[in-house]
Motif scaffolding. Sequence first.
Motif: not given
Length: 504
Positions: A10, A44, A113-114, A116-120, A151
């Motif tokens: 991720d 990412n 986060k914005k 990559w559009q995913k929670t890192p 995470t």
Amino acid sequence: MLKTSKKKSDPTIFIIFGGTGDLTKRKIMPALYNLFLNKWLPENFAIIGTSSTKTNVQKYIDDLQSAVDEFSRNGKTNEEDWKRFSANITFQDADVTDSAAFKPFAKLIDQYKKEWQKTPSIIYYCAVAPRFFCTIAENISKAKLENDPKTTRIIIEKPFGIDLESARELNKKLLGIFAETQIYRIDHYLGKEVVQNIMAFRFANSIMEPLWNRNHVEHVQISVTEQIGIEGRGNYFEHAGILRDMIQNHLLQLLCIISMEPPINFNADEVRDRKVDVLKAMRKIETGKVETMSARGQYSSGWIEGKEVLGYREEKNVDPDSNTETYAALKLYVDNWRWQGVPFYLRTGKRLFKSASTITLQFREIPHNIFLSEESGAPKQNRLVISIQPDMAIRFQLQSKVPGLEMNLNTVDVVFDYSAGKKTDSPEAYETLLLDAITGDQTLFMRADQVEAAWELIMPILNYWEKNKEQNFPNYSADSWGPENAEALIAKDGYHWFNLPDNK
């Protein structure tokens, strides 16, 4: 630990406290860059260096490139590769003692986060002095930074406390903020290629496990010798000593890997449970028996490779009447069915004749010797020698007939040598450990109970040495193999230390 393919993880954000420090430059950044080159990092990712020292982002990146050029196993950076890698690096100055200084990290995390559009995954790396570990953890909590157990991770460098009490207090505070599954206590020795291979060597080969017990092994030696001195770390070493600095973590971890029972599977907690079992089975050292189960030393001045070197008491920031040990040797027992009665000898020291890290299992004598004549040469005992450094190899020392008409015997080595015929360099320990942290694999990281059990074992020795000043310090010269009392510790059992070139 078990990476069989380059499955992308991720998105990951590394926040490195102590981002301008020596550890970051020498180990962390070269490791991350090499993982990037070998396509192990997520597509990412972001690296946020932070320090109380203010600098601009470009200067920070340039300084890191110079460090990677100097310390990476792959040599100097390729400009195009570095440009792609460094595009993911930024810098944020912060005083770790000020919780308000942690707020910019929340903004940076939200930006990624914005984007990559995913929670890192968030990895907080504490590459700082131990006194800041709890402060950083507390300020992460106060700033309400990402702390999802799935995470968010925090990496803690050793030392994990200075004694049992402080280790318990550190674990208590960290576990009040993070779950155990989020805490990665890093010991770089466990990331070394040969150390990892010990478990594969033991548990993936059917011929090994039947020999790995008291019926066949006479004794075990774990030896980490260093030619260097304290390298200007007088302030640290005076309060630590070699017992805390090396044996409590590195050597005891090696002992656990050598003597642990086969795990049911390679689940991180299953492997670490077996290591804790070893520490719990270790025979307690009673205060009255410290002198018979241990030896300590301190180096005097001498000559190393043609250069005159100072004695420990002459080093900068060292008490001229110091009682701190620069050499330690222990005799330990694992009281269980597999190892009952087999002595484990551990030794480590500074300013010794040669730098080397080896584990040696000496097997028992053959039950009946048919080679009795002086001409034939009586068989020597077999040894398994695991060399961690300077070379990475596993050697079986066996007896064989010397070519010729007479029945003369000679010791031969059956060698698995990492350096022979390899197409690529083995990864550095920090590469292995950082990749495990990225993927959430805790197999090679120490758990709270493991740390505390190791401290509990050595506390009687620490307490005895601190209360009873050694009258003979310094008691070994630079460029020697250590003090006479260490030789006596093992000689009284009829053995001797295996020194290079004996192990080769």
